[in-house]
Design a protein around this motif. Sequence first.
Motif, PDB file in Angstrom:
ATOM      1  N   VAL A 307       0.905  -1.104   0.096  1.00  0.00           N
ATOM      2  CA  VAL A 307       0.057   0.004   0.117  1.00  0.00           C
ATOM      3  C   VAL A 307       0.773   1.340  -0.045  1.00  0.00           C
ATOM      4  O   VAL A 307       0.289   2.334  -0.210  1.00  0.00           O
ATOM      5  CB  VAL A 307      -1.042  -0.099   1.178  1.00  0.00           C
ATOM      6  CG1 VAL A 307      -2.001  -1.046   1.111  1.00  0.00           C
ATOM      7  CG2 VAL A 307      -0.108   0.057   2.522  1.00  0.00           C
ATOM      8  N   SER A 308       2.221   1.136   0.127  1.00  0.00           N
ATOM      9  CA  SER A 308       3.150   2.080  -0.058  1.00  0.00           C
ATOM     10  C   SER A 308       4.462   1.682  -0.101  1.00  0.00           C
ATOM     11  O   SER A 308       4.856   0.649   0.025  1.00  0.00           O
ATOM     12  CB  SER A 308       3.085   3.229   1.079  1.00  0.00           C
ATOM     13  OG  SER A 308       3.826   2.690   2.368  1.00  0.00           O
ATOM     14  N   VAL A 309       5.442   2.588  -0.681  1.00  0.00           N
ATOM     15  CA  VAL A 309       6.906   2.086  -0.773  1.00  0.00           C
ATOM     16  C   VAL A 309       7.642   2.077   0.537  1.00  0.00           C
ATOM     17  O   VAL A 309       8.956   1.847   0.468  1.00  0.00           O
ATOM     18  CB  VAL A 309       7.632   2.834  -1.899  1.00  0.00           C
ATOM     19  CG1 VAL A 309       6.869   2.691  -3.199  1.00  0.00           C
ATOM     20  CG2 VAL A 309       7.679   4.335  -1.669  1.00  0.00           C
ATOM     21  N   LYS A 310       6.980   2.570   1.644  1.00  0.00           N
ATOM     22  CA  LYS A 310       7.693   3.014   2.909  1.00  0.00           C
ATOM     23  C   LYS A 310       7.666   1.608   3.865  1.00  0.00           C
ATOM     24  O   LYS A 310       6.914   0.564   3.511  1.00  0.00           O
ATOM     25  CB  LYS A 310       6.926   3.967   3.631  1.00  0.00           C
ATOM     26  CG  LYS A 310       7.087   5.257   2.685  1.00  0.00           C
ATOM     27  CD  LYS A 310       6.527   6.532   3.265  1.00  0.00           C
ATOM     28  CE  LYS A 310       6.741   7.807   2.536  1.00  0.00           C
ATOM     29  NZ  LYS A 310       5.957   9.041   3.105  1.00  0.00           N
ATOM     30  N   LEU A 414      10.232   3.298  -5.421  1.00  0.00           N
ATOM     31  CA  LEU A 414      10.730   2.545  -4.077  1.00  0.00           C
ATOM     32  C   LEU A 414      12.137   2.379  -4.082  1.00  0.00           C
ATOM     33  O   LEU A 414      12.282   2.799  -2.731  1.00  0.00           O
ATOM     34  CB  LEU A 414      10.224   0.826  -4.704  1.00  0.00           C
ATOM     35  CG  LEU A 414      10.599  -0.031  -3.860  1.00  0.00           C
ATOM     36  CD1 LEU A 414      10.236   0.065  -2.166  1.00  0.00           C
ATOM     37  CD2 LEU A 414      10.133  -1.720  -4.210  1.00  0.00           C
ATOM     38  N   HIS A 415      12.914   2.448  -4.916  1.00  0.00           N
ATOM     39  CA  HIS A 415      14.433   2.447  -4.812  1.00  0.00           C
ATOM     40  C   HIS A 415      14.973   3.582  -4.513  1.00  0.00           C
ATOM     41  O   HIS A 415      16.006   3.865  -3.499  1.00  0.00           O
ATOM     42  CB  HIS A 415      15.063   1.747  -6.070  1.00  0.00           C
ATOM     43  CG  HIS A 415      14.586   0.528  -6.255  1.00  0.00           C
ATOM     44  ND1 HIS A 415      14.981   0.018  -7.641  1.00  0.00           N
ATOM     45  CD2 HIS A 415      14.110  -0.654  -5.756  1.00  0.00           C
ATOM     46  CE1 HIS A 415      14.395  -1.483  -7.487  1.00  0.00           C
ATOM     47  NE2 HIS A 415      14.211  -1.608  -6.531  1.00  0.00           N
ATOM     48  N   SER A 416      14.502   4.687  -4.817  1.00  0.00           N
ATOM     49  CA  SER A 416      14.991   5.989  -4.388  1.00  0.00           C
ATOM     50  C   SER A 416      14.412   6.426  -3.099  1.00  0.00           C
ATOM     51  O   SER A 416      15.163   6.954  -2.269  1.00  0.00           O
ATOM     52  CB  SER A 416      14.196   7.076  -5.220  1.00  0.00           C
ATOM     53  OG  SER A 416      12.688   7.264  -5.363  1.00  0.00           O
ATOM     54  N   TYR A 417      13.196   5.865  -2.552  1.00  0.00           N
ATOM     55  CA  TYR A 417      12.703   5.868  -1.242  1.00  0.00           C
ATOM     56  C   TYR A 417      13.867   5.148  -0.364  1.00  0.00           C
ATOM     57  O   TYR A 417      14.601   5.650   0.565  1.00  0.00           O
ATOM     58  CB  TYR A 417      11.483   5.620  -0.994  1.00  0.00           C
ATOM     59  CG  TYR A 417      11.055   5.696   0.519  1.00  0.00           C
ATOM     60  CD1 TYR A 417      10.941   6.827   1.224  1.00  0.00           C
ATOM     61  CD2 TYR A 417      10.959   4.529   1.397  1.00  0.00           C
ATOM     62  CE1 TYR A 417      10.648   6.941   2.678  1.00  0.00           C
ATOM     63  CE2 TYR A 417      10.851   4.568   2.819  1.00  0.00           C
ATOM     64  CZ  TYR A 417      10.561   5.533   3.240  1.00  0.00           C
ATOM     65  OH  TYR A 417      10.330   5.548   4.653  1.00  0.00           O
ATOM     66  N   LEU A 418      14.110   4.032  -0.549  1.00  0.00           N
ATOM     67  CA  LEU A 418      14.904   3.260   0.134  1.00  0.00           C
ATOM     68  C   LEU A 418      16.299   3.760   0.095  1.00  0.00           C
ATOM     69  O   LEU A 418      17.198   3.824   1.018  1.00  0.00           O
ATOM     70  CB  LEU A 418      15.086   1.715  -0.475  1.00  0.00           C
ATOM     71  CG  LEU A 418      13.816   1.007  -0.408  1.00  0.00           C
ATOM     72  CD1 LEU A 418      14.027  -0.435  -1.253  1.00  0.00           C
ATOM     73  CD2 LEU A 418      13.550   0.609   1.106  1.00  0.00           C
ATOM     74  N   ARG A 419      16.831   4.502  -0.875  1.00  0.00           N
ATOM     75  CA  ARG A 419      18.433   5.281  -0.957  1.00  0.00           C
ATOM     76  C   ARG A 419      18.315   6.236   0.069  1.00  0.00           C
ATOM     77  O   ARG A 419      19.364   6.279   0.655  1.00  0.00           O
ATOM     78  CB  ARG A 419      18.634   5.445  -2.385  1.00  0.00           C
ATOM     79  CG  ARG A 419      19.763   6.054  -2.585  1.00  0.00           C
ATOM     80  CD  ARG A 419      21.155   5.313  -2.376  1.00  0.00           C
ATOM     81  NE  ARG A 419      21.746   5.453  -1.235  1.00  0.00           N
ATOM     82  CZ  ARG A 419      22.491   4.633  -0.621  1.00  0.00           C
ATOM     83  NH1 ARG A 419      23.128   3.520  -1.357  1.00  0.00           N
ATOM     84  NH2 ARG A 419      23.034   4.986   0.525  1.00  0.00           N
ATOM     85  N   SER A 420      17.080   6.927   0.196  1.00  0.00           N
ATOM     86  CA  SER A 420      17.142   7.924   1.220  1.00  0.00           C
ATOM     87  C   SER A 420      17.085   7.521   2.598  1.00  0.00           C
ATOM     88  O   SER A 420      17.336   8.048   3.380  1.00  0.00           O
ATOM     89  CB  SER A 420      15.854   8.850   0.753  1.00  0.00           C
ATOM     90  OG  SER A 420      14.602   8.219   1.178  1.00  0.00           O
ATOM     91  N   GLN A 421      16.748   6.058   2.528  1.00  0.00           N
ATOM     92  CA  GLN A 421      16.907   5.533   3.873  1.00  0.00           C
ATOM     93  C   GLN A 421      18.057   4.914   4.276  1.00  0.00           C
ATOM     94  O   GLN A 421      18.071   4.079   5.244  1.00  0.00           O
ATOM     95  CB  GLN A 421      15.457   4.654   4.350  1.00  0.00           C
ATOM     96  CG  GLN A 421      14.266   5.097   3.892  1.00  0.00           C
ATOM     97  CD  GLN A 421      13.844   6.537   5.071  1.00  0.00           C
ATOM     98  OE1 GLN A 421      13.715   6.243   6.229  1.00  0.00           O
ATOM     99  NE2 GLN A 421      13.828   7.563   4.582  1.00  0.00           N
ATOM    100  N   ASN A 422      19.197   5.182   3.639  1.00  0.00           N
ATOM    101  CA  ASN A 422      20.382   4.757   3.823  1.00  0.00           C
ATOM    102  C   ASN A 422      20.560   3.243   3.436  1.00  0.00           C
ATOM    103  O   ASN A 422      21.372   2.384   3.899  1.00  0.00           O
ATOM    104  CB  ASN A 422      21.032   4.970   5.237  1.00  0.00           C
ATOM    105  CG  ASN A 422      22.400   5.024   5.302  1.00  0.00           C
ATOM    106  OD1 ASN A 422      23.036   5.048   4.085  1.00  0.00           O
ATOM    107  ND2 ASN A 422      22.962   5.215   6.399  1.00  0.00           N
ATOM    108  N   ILE A 423      19.537   2.493   2.639  1.00  0.00           N
ATOM    109  CA  ILE A 423      19.572   1.361   2.097  1.00  0.00           C
ATOM    110  C   ILE A 423      20.501   1.430   1.096  1.00  0.00           C
ATOM    111  O   ILE A 423      20.748   2.111   0.108  1.00  0.00           O
ATOM    112  CB  ILE A 423      18.175   0.725   1.643  1.00  0.00           C
ATOM    113  CG1 ILE A 423      17.343   0.842   3.284  1.00  0.00           C
ATOM    114  CG2 ILE A 423      18.110  -0.726   1.260  1.00  0.00           C
ATOM    115  CD1 ILE A 423      17.924  -0.124   4.191  1.00  0.00           C
TER     116      ILE A 423
END
Length: 793
Positions: A307-310, A414-423
Amino acid sequence: MIASFPTPLRLRSPFRCPRPLFPRDDGGRRRRGWASRSSMCLAAAPFVKDGALRVNGREALTSVPQNVVVSPPLMDGAAAFLGAVADREDSRHVFKLGVLRDFRLLCLFRFKIWWMIPRMGTAGSDVPIETQMLLLEARQDEAVDGGVPEAATDPAFYILFLPVLDGDYRSSLQGNSSDELEFCIESGDPATTGSRFLEAVFVSHGSNPFDLMKESMKMLEKHKGTFSVREHKMKPGVLDYFGWCTWDAFYFDVNPQGIEEGLKSLSRGGTPPKFLLIDDGWQDTKNEFQKEGEPAAEGSQYGARLVSVKENNKFRRTADGASNKRATSLKDFVSNIKQTYGLRYVYVWHALMGYWGGVSPDAAETKKYNSKLVYPVQSPGNLSHSRDLTMDCMEKYGVGMVDPDKAFDFYDDLHSYLRSQNIDGVKVDVQNILETIGTGHGGRVSLAHRFHGALEKSIAKNFQDNSIICCMAHSTDSIYSSKVNSITRASDDYMPRNMVSQTLHVAAVAFNSMWLGEVMVSDWDMFYSSHYAAEFHAAARALGGCGVYISDKPNQHDFELLKKLVLPDGSVLRAKYPGRPTRDCLFDDPVMDGKSLLKIWNHNKCAGILGIFNCQGAGTWPCLKVPSIPSSEVTYLTAHVSPGDVEYLEEVAGDDWTGDCAVYSYHDGSLSRLPKNGSLDVTLNVLQCKLFTISPINSYDENIQFAPIGLIKMYNSGGAIEAMDFVSDRSLCHLSIKGRGSGLFGAYSSIKPKVCTVNSTSEEFMFKDDNHMLTLTIPSGMDYWEICVCFDA
């Protein structure tokens, strides 16, 4: 009619390489290292004559039907395509290719939609449905009395059949009860139909099965243009560091507190993971098929949709939320554990379609991907083998399929959000789902190209280092659509609670790597370090050329075992290539024939490594109606190991190789000198194994013969050695050995050295006259070193 190329062509060079040449520096310096080998074979291309497919003078198939088509030879004439013409258009055809008999054969086939296993046999009826690789052992002499020769004296050659992608169609091989080899070709979309398929099955041959596979895949790479081979891809850094995956530690219940506890316990024990994979259980999903307060139906978890990429609530805040030092978001959590535990890489899991049940069409944050609820439809080939609970549930609950035109937008968000989270990267699972939802989209192959292209584009944009691990992707659709992705799981899951799967897992990853390893680095999966089969798995990972990562529950570790795999700095001694069965094991069933041991070979920079495993008697292959032998009858088995089991040993030998090797047995602690074709007998019980370092002995002057072994307390001893040089002047000769990791170093030396130094500091050493073994200790804390072994000139 049968179409074929009329005149066989000849090639330039044989498979076997000549004695390699090594550069010699000025001043008497000689270097031990790698040399290239020659490529394809000296032989005619496959062609059809008098109703038989002839390959290198041997009838590979007889009674070839009239509608079979043979393409002109490819490039240098080493191979050709087989195809066929039908009298009607359809989205799925099954064509007969001819009768296959009197060969020893190896198949890699999908026993369920996600995964392959090997199958051995002697005729077409032994080729299972959904075979994706078929290798035959052939000899020039004809079979005696219609059977396979037991002890033919002429050299074997090998015939390779690879069903491939043909436009919008995907092919696979299968046999029938009349020993006829068939190929099935299908689009996966009833609206995508055809009748002429000219490049469905690739056929080639050669005298070395490993060269044959490598060169064949390179030819397909160039001709098809839809994928790239492993050696042309960037390899992620996680491969060279010890990792921990959360799956078998927590399953879906992964949480920040548990992760911290596991990282802490591993670091305290002296094997700090540098790679963390947060598996399934971190994402923001909704499941309409599970109601709070009601027992969940089996498999209903696979109906959940993204339901979200978070991240979900577990990773947005801690349970107590009492301290500012505790994570309040995924980024805070990841940043904290990286700093606290020295992690270099943190990956997270997601499915190719977001989650098992796909992406929610109705959620506010995911509506923009235009996902639609679809119900997967498996091909008849998949349905002929093992049913899979996850697939059954996805068929029942449906999958929220992202609009193919929005695939890149979804992955990029999805991946840009993960990158912003230090993944740092992702493991992308459930990839073969695409073959079941191709209706209305041009079919399974077209869909695979679109989604994999979008995925690879997003990975390149958002992560460094090609940071992706592929999983549940054992279909030609996925494999032949992989241009950039460089790691893929090599077998079904490691299942710690399934006692009959332990030996099958090791056998499957080794055999599957024969083909998969040419396109990707084979991932041999995680394992438990504290488990009755732990050493069996650990030894396999040591020589698999794969990443090394475990899935232990916190505080349940065997550090004695782990320290044989992991150096104090968290790195591992990874072998160079995908580990594969030795040539004499390719056509024997190491799990169920009751007599064969499995041998696996690989290289390090200056030595080979060889493992031998008893996989008999602990389990049975799926999809076999009659077990070959009752498991209770299998106990101790004996086989021989030889330096000659390690292919291309010349690549790691110097130009002064004596032809002999130092053979170090890790489990016995023994050192032997053997000629290349010499052997040692090894006897093993079920679930036992032994590892051997095979180091070519070089002659450096009249008296000095030497071969480095490496860190002899590590499973892959030779993986510690990076380079070796020899320098001689009028007064002194010395060997310089560069490497990494602390511990006990060993080598073979024909004579006792005068002095040994480590990083220019003199160190005590021991030398045994009976077996010529030299040992010295590399002090702890020394991550990189140079040993100088000095002799009187």
